[in-house]
Design a protein around this motif. Sequence first.
Motif, mmCIF file in Angstrom:
data_model
loop_
_atom_site.group_PDB
_atom_site.id
_atom_site.type_symbol
_atom_site.label_atom_id
_atom_site.label_comp_id
_atom_site.label_asym_id
_atom_site.label_seq_id
_atom_site.Cartn_x
_atom_site.Cartn_y
_atom_site.Cartn_z
ATOM 1 N N PRO A 195 0.834 -1.202 0.000
ATOM 2 C CA PRO A 195 0.000 0.000 0.000
ATOM 3 C C PRO A 195 0.876 1.261 0.000
ATOM 4 O O PRO A 195 2.039 1.197 0.359
ATOM 5 N N ASN A 196 0.300 2.367 -0.431
ATOM 6 C CA ASN A 196 1.034 3.636 -0.323
ATOM 7 C C ASN A 196 1.246 3.947 1.146
ATOM 8 O O ASN A 196 0.327 3.808 1.946
ATOM 9 N N LYS A 198 1.569 5.777 4.626
ATOM 10 C CA LYS A 198 0.993 6.954 5.283
ATOM 11 C C LYS A 198 2.131 7.907 5.611
ATOM 12 O O LYS A 198 3.300 7.504 5.650
ATOM 13 N N GLN A 201 4.495 6.810 8.349
ATOM 14 C CA GLN A 201 5.321 5.675 7.906
ATOM 15 C C GLN A 201 6.437 6.175 6.987
ATOM 16 O O GLN A 201 7.592 5.790 7.122
ATOM 17 N N VAL A 223 2.014 1.849 17.768
ATOM 18 C CA VAL A 223 0.978 0.996 18.333
ATOM 19 C C VAL A 223 0.723 -0.166 17.379
ATOM 20 O O VAL A 223 1.039 -0.098 16.186
ATOM 21 N N THR A 224 0.147 -1.228 17.915
ATOM 22 C CA THR A 224 -0.165 -2.385 17.097
ATOM 23 C C THR A 224 -1.090 -1.951 15.962
ATOM 24 O O THR A 224 -2.054 -1.251 16.194
ATOM 25 N N GLY A 225 -0.738 -2.357 14.761
ATOM 26 C CA GLY A 225 -1.568 -1.995 13.628
ATOM 27 C C GLY A 225 -1.207 -0.664 13.002
ATOM 28 O O GLY A 225 -1.859 -0.200 12.075
ATOM 29 N N SER A 226 -0.150 -0.037 13.502
ATOM 30 C CA SER A 226 0.197 1.281 12.958
ATOM 31 C C SER A 226 1.028 1.155 11.681
ATOM 32 O O SER A 226 1.350 2.143 11.046
ATOM 33 N N LYS A 228 4.044 -0.893 11.333
ATOM 34 C CA LYS A 228 5.484 -1.112 11.514
ATOM 35 C C LYS A 228 6.009 -2.151 10.518
ATOM 36 O O LYS A 228 7.054 -1.961 9.918
ATOM 37 N N THR A 229 5.247 -3.221 10.355
ATOM 38 C CA THR A 229 5.705 -4.277 9.458
ATOM 39 C C THR A 229 5.868 -3.740 8.039
ATOM 40 O O THR A 229 6.777 -4.123 7.309
ATOM 41 N N ARG A 262 3.496 -12.719 5.024
ATOM 42 C CA ARG A 262 3.617 -11.399 4.400
ATOM 43 C C ARG A 262 4.982 -11.230 3.738
ATOM 44 O O ARG A 262 5.079 -10.656 2.661
ATOM 45 N N HIS A 545 -2.769 -10.590 14.459
ATOM 46 C CA HIS A 545 -3.758 -9.574 14.095
ATOM 47 C C HIS A 545 -5.113 -10.252 14.146
ATOM 48 O O HIS A 545 -5.331 -11.239 13.459
ATOM 49 N N ARG A 585 -9.344 -3.836 15.133
ATOM 50 C CA ARG A 585 -8.375 -3.469 14.117
ATOM 51 C C ARG A 585 -9.039 -2.927 12.861
ATOM 52 O O ARG A 585 -8.400 -2.316 12.049
HETATM 53 P P1 ADP Z 1 2.066 -3.377 12.810
HETATM 54 O O1 ADP Z 1 3.229 -4.166 12.297
HETATM 55 O O2 ADP Z 1 2.464 -2.060 13.376
HETATM 56 O O3 ADP Z 1 1.160 -4.123 13.715
HETATM 57 P P2 ADP Z 1 1.104 -3.659 10.105
HETATM 58 O O4 ADP Z 1 2.234 -3.250 9.255
HETATM 59 O O5 ADP Z 1 0.863 -5.105 10.264
HETATM 60 O O6 ADP Z 1 1.191 -2.984 11.535
HETATM 61 O O7 ADP Z 1 -0.205 -2.949 9.571
HETATM 62 C C1 ADP Z 1 -1.495 -3.200 10.101
HETATM 63 C C2 ADP Z 1 -2.474 -3.372 8.972
HETATM 64 O O8 ADP Z 1 -2.535 -2.184 8.231
HETATM 65 C C3 ADP Z 1 -2.061 -4.449 7.999
HETATM 66 O O9 ADP Z 1 -3.207 -5.113 7.579
HETATM 67 C C4 ADP Z 1 -1.439 -3.702 6.864
HETATM 68 O O10 ADP Z 1 -1.577 -4.387 5.636
HETATM 69 C C5 ADP Z 1 -2.202 -2.403 6.874
HETATM 70 N N1 ADP Z 1 -1.394 -1.283 6.427
HETATM 71 C C6 ADP Z 1 -0.147 -0.963 6.837
HETATM 72 N N2 ADP Z 1 0.291 0.169 6.238
HETATM 73 C C7 ADP Z 1 -0.713 0.581 5.426
HETATM 74 C C8 ADP Z 1 -0.882 1.680 4.535
HETATM 75 N N3 ADP Z 1 0.077 2.587 4.366
HETATM 76 N N4 ADP Z 1 -2.048 1.779 3.886
HETATM 77 C C9 ADP Z 1 -3.025 0.852 4.056
HETATM 78 N N5 ADP Z 1 -2.931 -0.200 4.859
HETATM 79 C C10 ADP Z 1 -1.794 -0.356 5.550
#
Ligand code: ADP
Length: 725
Positions: A195-196, A198, A201, A223-226, A228-229, A262, A545, A585
């Motif tokens: 994804p593009n 944010k 990020q 935070v979780t879901g922000s 990071k991955t 992933r 997740h 989430r």
């Molecule tokens: P974290 O590692 O911080 O828990 P993730 O990288 O797994 O977060 O992202 C959480 C969810 O958001 C995943 O489903 C991921 O695919 C989605 N996601 C991450 N970055 C973006 C983005 N820039 N735009 C849309 N979705 C995103």
Amino acid sequence: MVSPHILQVALPVPLPIIFDYLAPQAAPDIPEGSRVLVPFGRKKMVGVVVGKTGHSEVPAGRLLAVLDVLDGGEPLLDTKLIELLRWCWMYYKHAPGEVIASALPPALRRAKGSLPGCVLHYSLTGEGAERLKEPAGRAPVQFEMLGALAAGPLSGTLLMGIGSQWRKTLAALMDQGWVESLPAPADRPQISPGPNLKLDQQKAVDPILASRGGFSCHLLDGVTGSGKTEVYLHAIEKVISEGRQALVLVPEIGLTPQLLRRFRSRLGLEPAIIHSGLAAGERLDAWATARSGRAALVVGTRSALFTPMPRLGIIILDEEHDASFKQQDGFRYSARDIAVKRAAELDIPVILGSATPSLESLRNAVEGKYIWHRLRERATDAPLPAWRVLDMRQQSTFHGLSAIALEAIGEALEKGEQVMVFLNRRGYAPVLMCQQCGWHGSCERCDAHLTWHRSMGRLCCHHCGAQKPAPLLCPECRADALTGAGEGTQQLEEALEKRFPRFPVLRFDRDRTSRKGVMEQQLEQVRKGDPCLLVGTQMLAKGHHFPAVTLVVIVNIDQALYSADYRALERMGQMIQQVAGRAGRMEKTGTVILQTLHPDHAALELLLSQGYEVYARWLLQERQLAGLPPAGYQALLRAEAHDRSLAENFLDDAARAFPPGETRVYGPMPAIMERISGRSRMYLVVQGASRSALHRQVDHWLPGLRKLPSARKVRWAIDIDPQEL
Ligand code: ADP
Ligand code: ZN
Ligand code: ZN
């Protein structure tokens, strides 16, 4: 000038010594990092050459010669890695041979083991392709394997899941001439776009990528879901597309199937996976691919940190706060700290990621030593969960759950949502006790209650592993009055099944998921999104997740509020935050219900009202006032013996022998849980404001300790930067 013909060899023995041997005359030039076979006492042993010298303390006549140079004289560990390991044994004051051994896969710690030749890939021949056009016939498994190879060559690892005897199947196909083997090529990643990013990020990715030319440490605090991955993926993509390698360390491989999926799908490659649960052969293969440079991405647990990677370009530690990055026995190292050290020596960036950074990393970020990237919003725009603290005083409960929590669970399920119930205690009940006389089951070898595992009909010690059948009558008064006190995950599972019979209850704890495939299967069921209840221990707080979970109930965290361990509040904050992070989430707002008998506890209030960062900074201030890590530096001298007084005597002697200086020694004192497996555990705390002073004094101290007569009667070890008391 004398040529340096004496080899310094690290041997896997628990002694703080490097051994001198004469180089064989035929091959005097053995490079550092080579494995050699040497005589040791009456045995032969495999060691690794870590240096050369022209002079030995051992008189020339008594120096023994190396018997054999292994691996065809090819050094297995490169000079940089040897340097890092040398730093480790000096810093952690651990036996060099054992430190070196931790960088070798178990198969190569023995003389028999050898570096595998070239790793093979298997591909379909023309005849094999023809065979595929015909019906499967009587060998469906062979046919399935052919089918798998139709898309392109695969490694043995990827064929492993096909049938129960994939090697036999493969051999049969090769005999028929349908499949041939080829040397495996280096990974050629096929990157699919994500994804593009944010804005926040992007603000993390840009400086990380810009820093590729040298060392820098990035704290990715999100935070979780922000997302990071997603940041890791961008960094890895860039590094591996330049032909370099990436190393990702995670707390537990078993908990990261989603992460691995992933990596595979986005990077178009099969990561080399390294952890201690692998069979020796698999681990050796993964290690060898990493070492040869063919593996672009290595993912592993703590021990993978020392994998030789000739083109290493970035190191990433996910969930950097996790306690599993510290090894708690033998060579007691912190994989987090060494990862940063390794990156510094290699002049590459390192990323430490967490939703709840450790106070150590937070302090480095606050002081500007680490570059701090904060991701405060969820990448999917899901709102952060709302908190509800339930005062449990004078509440009647149903197996530990309050009426309000039960009602909320019911409502969420009825709305078609998923619910997670968190309790960090497995088993049915933490204690089995007699209502007549007060007897309770306790471990004979540990200062601990035996946990009642009702379904197995057993009492188990979660500390030493002891087990026995649960009695039916009280062993003390023979009354039929035994009952469980307190709750464990099994009891919750049972109670919730009874209470919400229309909804499946999935339990996640070590007892349940130790059976192969159970974890995956349950995760798959959760992923489908139908309403269900997840009950589990901290296993639920890690890595996963759960997008359809909208309600989290934290049953009880009260022990942490009044623990004797000064890290307990830090861990509690991390755990609450991590568990809460699993909720809501998607587009739905999540709710977290926290049941406690101490709703007014200042720490809890701060955490819930201000969030983890403010909370952690407050904890940091408290540590500062007390001079505790990370504001001060600590080492523990640990001793254990069956007889407490032996441990105490040794520590008393040791305390008296501590060299003067600004670092002080405190104790002896008993470990928080003094007795485990029948041994009393005690320690001295060495503490001071200066890391270098501490190391100087400890280095002066240790040689004398080894000579103390009282040392011979105990098992003792030094623990630098300890994590557990
Ligand atoms: P974290 O590692 O911080 O828990 P993730 O990288 O797994 O977060 O992202 C959480 C969810 O958001 C995943 O489903 C991921 O695919 C989605 N996601 C991450 N970055 C973006 C983005 N820039 N735009 C849309 N979705 C995103
Ligand atoms: Zn009784
Ligand atoms: Zn025990």
